[in-house]
Design an enzyme around this catalytic site. Structure first.
Site: not given
Length: 273
Positions: A133, A146
């Site tokens: 990501s 995250y």
């Protein structure tokens, strides 16, 4: 023979698109999900769909065994993809929540990768692709769990790539920004499971977060899952695959900003998010 690939997180979004598109291109796709009902739905479409839940090590072992039984003990590629987020402030993140997301987003991936590596080593070739990501190299408020998992994944993957140099096994990261999936809806469920925001000293700050994760409105920078599949295809077929494939404008802008700006300047920009 068709090249074989195991793709995880195929119930929807990035994983499902990758499975459908690769299958259409002639790959032998094993489309893994963590819920039996989702596996059944994919089998109805003609896929081999092993049950793999990164938070259940027994399914990692049995799922890969099922793939190898079907292929006669070979596997050309692995796409680690299934992951989730737990939005909330770091100070409101319980330890068990952090342990759970690290198991799901890092440790489980590591377990599956380690099990696949001897199969690839036996043939002297293979591709391992990890779906990271933009939050794997820049932080953002409210996303600490995250961010921690993706930063850890990036470091572990970089090390693995160095260690496998010359083995014939190539390791790549894909770094998407916002993608049009059920990610926010799934994150909202994790938030409600783990974050006691009403007891937080920052309870008044959660309104905007709840509104964002409760909204179905698309992010203006969102791209469809096919953009990630296109990057995956390059990672699987490039003669000299890149270490990183960056997807979406936010990822490319963040890459430049991280190199060009001081930490103080970058903090100022990111803290407005």
């Amino acid at each position: 023979m068709a090249r074989s690939i195991l793709v995880t997180g195929c119930s929807s979004g990035i994983g499902r698109d990758a499975a459908l598109h690769l299958h259409a291109l002639g790959w032998r796709v094993f489309a893994a999900c963590r819920k039996p009902a989702d596996c059944d739905a994919l089998r109805a479409l003609g896929f081999a769909a092993p049950l793999i839940d990164y938070e259940r090590p027994d399914t990692i072992a049995s799922g890969l065994d099922a793939v190898l039984d079907a292929t006669g003990g070979t596997l050309d590629a692995l796409f680690n993809n299934g992951a989730y987020a737990i939005p909330g402030l770091v100070e409101d993140l319980p330890g068990p929540a952090l342990s759970a997301i690290l198991q799901a987003n890092v440790v489980g991936w590591h377990d599956l990768t380690r099990r696949a590596l001897p199969v690839m080593r036996a043939r002297g070739q293979g591709r391992i692709v990890q779906c990271s990501s933009v939050l794997g190299f820049v932080a953002a408020p409210w996303r600490g769990a995250y961010v921690a998992s993706k930063f850890a994944l990036e470091g572990l993957t970089d090390t693995l790539r160095l260690e496998l140099r010359g083995s014939g096994i190539h390791v790549s990261l894909i770094q998407p920004g916002p993608v049009r999936t059920a990610f926010r809806r799934n994150a909202r469920a994790q938030f409600e499971r783990w974050i006691d925001w009403r007891a937080s000293p920052n309870a008044d700050r959660y309104g905007a977060l709840l509104e964002r994760f409760g909204s179905e409105a698309p992010d203006r920078f969102e791209v469809p899952p096919r953009a990630v599949t296109d990057a995956l295809l390059r990672a699987l077929t490039d003669r000299r695959p890149r270490a990183r494939y960056r997807v979406t404008a936010p990822t490319r802008v963040a890459t430049i900003a991280r190199r060009a700006l001081s930490t103080r300047m970058l903090d100022t920009i990111l803290s407005r998010n």
